[in-house]
Structure formats: C-alpha cells, structure tokens
Write an enzyme that holds these catalytic residues in place. Structure first.
Site, PDB file in Angstrom:
ATOM      1  N   SER A  48       0.812  -1.217   0.000  1.00  0.00           N
ATOM      2  CA  SER A  48       0.000   0.000   0.000  1.00  0.00           C
ATOM      3  C   SER A  48       0.845   1.267   0.000  1.00  0.00           C
ATOM      4  O   SER A  48       0.386   2.329  -0.420  1.00  0.00           O
ATOM      5  CB  SER A  48      -0.951   0.015   1.199  1.00  0.00           C
ATOM      6  OG  SER A  48      -0.224   0.045   2.414  1.00  0.00           O
ATOM      7  N   SER A 177      14.272  -6.945   6.529  1.00  0.00           N
ATOM      8  CA  SER A 177      14.673  -6.762   7.916  1.00  0.00           C
ATOM      9  C   SER A 177      14.950  -5.278   8.117  1.00  0.00           C
ATOM     10  O   SER A 177      14.150  -4.432   7.722  1.00  0.00           O
ATOM     11  CB  SER A 177      15.900  -7.632   8.227  1.00  0.00           C
ATOM     12  OG  SER A 177      16.353  -7.444   9.542  1.00  0.00           O
ATOM     13  N   TYR A 191      10.699  -3.393  17.997  1.00  0.00           N
ATOM     14  CA  TYR A 191      11.039  -3.451  16.575  1.00  0.00           C
ATOM     15  C   TYR A 191      12.295  -4.281  16.336  1.00  0.00           C
ATOM     16  O   TYR A 191      12.308  -5.192  15.501  1.00  0.00           O
ATOM     17  CB  TYR A 191      11.210  -2.044  16.014  1.00  0.00           C
ATOM     18  CG  TYR A 191      11.388  -2.004  14.524  1.00  0.00           C
ATOM     19  CD1 TYR A 191      10.293  -2.190  13.675  1.00  0.00           C
ATOM     20  CD2 TYR A 191      12.632  -1.779  13.942  1.00  0.00           C
ATOM     21  CE1 TYR A 191      10.436  -2.154  12.296  1.00  0.00           C
ATOM     22  CE2 TYR A 191      12.784  -1.737  12.563  1.00  0.00           C
ATOM     23  CZ  TYR A 191      11.693  -1.933  11.749  1.00  0.00           C
ATOM     24  OH  TYR A 191      11.851  -1.898  10.371  1.00  0.00           O
ATOM     25  N   LYS A 195      12.847  -7.826  14.295  1.00  0.00           N
ATOM     26  CA  LYS A 195      13.752  -7.910  13.152  1.00  0.00           C
ATOM     27  C   LYS A 195      14.934  -8.845  13.429  1.00  0.00           C
ATOM     28  O   LYS A 195      15.443  -9.485  12.500  1.00  0.00           O
ATOM     29  CB  LYS A 195      14.236  -6.512  12.756  1.00  0.00           C
ATOM     30  CG  LYS A 195      13.122  -5.613  12.213  1.00  0.00           C
ATOM     31  CD  LYS A 195      12.422  -6.217  11.002  1.00  0.00           C
ATOM     32  CE  LYS A 195      11.413  -5.253  10.384  1.00  0.00           C
ATOM     33  NZ  LYS A 195      10.766  -5.809   9.178  1.00  0.00           N
TER      34      LYS A 195
END
Length: 330
Positions: A48, A177, A191, A195
């Site tokens: 998107s 990543s 976060y 990752k």
C-alpha cells in the site's frame, strides 16, 4: 568468497537438473541499470505504501508479473496503485492479504496462485510495522501486534508459498529486515526484537532450502522517508494513550516523544530498496547473497554480518551440515 564465474556450492548441491528445470527468468544475468525480470512472477506484501508500493511498480516496469498485496482492500491506496499500473500497461494485480490473519493469507495466496497459473517464483515479505517506546511500556496488545505482523506474518506467507516453490525446485524469498535487525537503539520498542527474529528465521530457512534450489536474501534497509513513520505514530500514540502515567514518567527520556516522530531529516530514495532487490533477482541462481545492507549512509550492521558468517562457517562448516552452511555463505 568463491569466484562468481565458477559454479557455487549451492549450484552443485541443487544439481544440474534443478537448474535446467528452473524458469528461464531465474537465470537472467544482472545488469546494473535495468535488469530484466521478464518471465518472473513476484508477490509482495505490504504494497500500500513505501518499499512495497515502489517495489511493485518497479518490478512490473522491469517486466515481471506482480501480485501486490495489502490489507483492507478496497482502499484508496489500492485504487491509486491500480490506476498507475493501468496507465503504464503493467502486468500488476492487487490481492487482499492481511499477514496477521491465517484465513486472509490462505485465501489471498490461493487467489494469487490462480492469477499466476500456479507459479509464484519470488516472494517479497515486506509488510511490517513499528511501535516505539521502552520495553516495559510495551503492553501485550502492542507486543502481539508487532510480532504478529513482522514475524508471524512472514511465517504465514512462507507456509503458503514454499510448497509450490519446492515442487518447482526453484524460487526466491526476500525478507525485509532492517539495520535494527542487527543493532539496537534504546526506546525502539520491540522493533529490533522482531527484526532480530526475522534475521534468524531467514538464515535458518536459507540453509534448509539449499537442497530445494530456493534462495533467501535478507534486505537490511537504513532509515528512509516512507509512510512507516506516520503509521508508527498511530500505533505508538495509541500505546502511549493507554499507558499508566507513572510508567511513562519512569522512562521520560524515551517516552516524551512517543507518537510524534515524523522521520524528518531523512532524504534517501526509497527506490534504493526495490532496485537492490531487482538486481539480486536477476543474478544467476547460486550467486545471490544471504544479506544486503541498503542505504547511502552508514551501515553499522555490515561488520556484524561479516563476523556472523565467519562464526557459522567456523562452527558448522566442518560438520555434516557444512555443505548447507557453505552453500549459503560462499
């Protein structure tokens, strides 16, 4: 590193038969400016905005059939992407996939495979979110959401699309990543935790897929001016709003700006990421890297990437698993 003009260990392990059976598009030589992706079918999640949207258009303009997926279709972003693709007569199709939903992934993958005549040779796991703040401030709602999206979302997509890649004995997986999948900034929420998980999942997968002729590349972008900042502020602002004031005060240096970061000061071109992915797609099978750091500025993760590869080779290179490890790192 081995000479790229000689057969790699991955090619030897996969076998000449597998390479012969591979789709011709997988064997195109890379050209620095505009690699051809003609004959390739690419599915990308999170299309998107950001790397996903830019990538979907880039791969299609290079000749690929692109299946751009996003959640919440119909939505304005899907309509504008479809309009741009139609204007340029691109082979681009939009399919709804919410990577946090088993049912959505199952139905979306089935529709994508139908559009692709049963063969998707490249999966780009791009969908992801960020939620900032100290670890203790991350409530279970925020924790579940970011892991569902950034880690479990990849697992769902892998399970949906790897069977047909294994049947074809060829394919590529790109997992997005971050620099923060190797280095850590205090106050970054979970976060980095997600990752780091993506890094481990992807490397293990790369070893396990060697006998199946499927390659995995981890893309490690630095900071880019995409809509990730605005989206992150929505999630982070909601977290801050439901957090206890005393808890926020205990970590004030890290909580004061929660939900207000705008990504200003970042001017790198987001197209860097899809350009790097397209270049790797077009490399000969068996020569593609496990990791690629992408950013015009500092890349602090590269030193860790180098040491990690050396450790893996030293630890397992001489073991029965050695051929798999060497196939990925050589």
């Amino acid at each position: 590193m081995s000479d790229r003009h000689s057969p790699s260990r991955r090619e030897i392990l996969a076998g000449a038969a597998a390479l012969t059976a591979a789709a011709p598009a997988l064997l195109h030589a890379a050209t620095p400016d505009a690699p051809s992706l003609k004959g390739r079918t690419v599915l990308i999640t999170g299309a998107s905005s950001g790397f996903g949207r830019v990538g979907a258009l880039h791969y299609a303009r290079l000749g690929a059939k692109v299946i751009a997926t996003m959640r919440g279709v119909p939505r304005p972003e899907a309509e504008s992407l479809a309009a741009e693709a139609a204007k340029d007569k691109l082979d681009l199709h939009i399919v709804e996939i919410d990577v946090t939903s088993d049912a959505s992934v199952t139905s979306g993958a089935a529709k994508a495979l139908e559009l692709a005549d049963g063969r998707i040779d490249t999966l780009v796991n791009n969908a992801g979110i960020g939620i900032t703040g100290p670890v203790e401030v991350q409530d279970m709602e925020a924790t579940r959401l970011i892991f569902e999206t950034n880690v479990l979302g990849i697992q769902r997509m892998l399970r949906a699309l790897l069977p047909q890649m294994r049947a074809a004995k060829s394919g590529q997986v790109f997992n997005i990543s971050s620099q923060l999948g190797r280095v850590i900034v205090p106050g970054g929420g979970h976060y980095s935790a997600t990752k780091f998980a993506v890094e481990a999942l992807s490397e293990q997968l790369a070893y396990e897929l060697v006998p199946h002729g499927i390659e995995v590349t981890i893309i490690q972008p630095g900071g880019y001016p995409t809509r990730v900042w605005q989206n992150r502020n929505i999630y982070t602002g909601a977290l801050k709003g439901r957090s206890d004031a005393a808890l926020l005060a205990a970590y004030e240096p890290f909580t004061k700006g929660m939900g207000t970061e705008d990504g200003s000061g970042r001017s790198a071109d987001p197209a860097d990421v899809p350009r790097a992915i397209a270049e790797i797609m077009a490399m000969p099978a068996g020569s593609r890297p496990l990791r690629r750091a992408v950013h015009p500025g500092a890349k602090p993760q590269e030193a860790i990437n180098k040491v990690a590869a050396e450790v893996q080779l030293a630890w397992l290179g001489g073991s029965p698993l050695g051929p798999l490890i060497k196939a990925v790192h050589d």
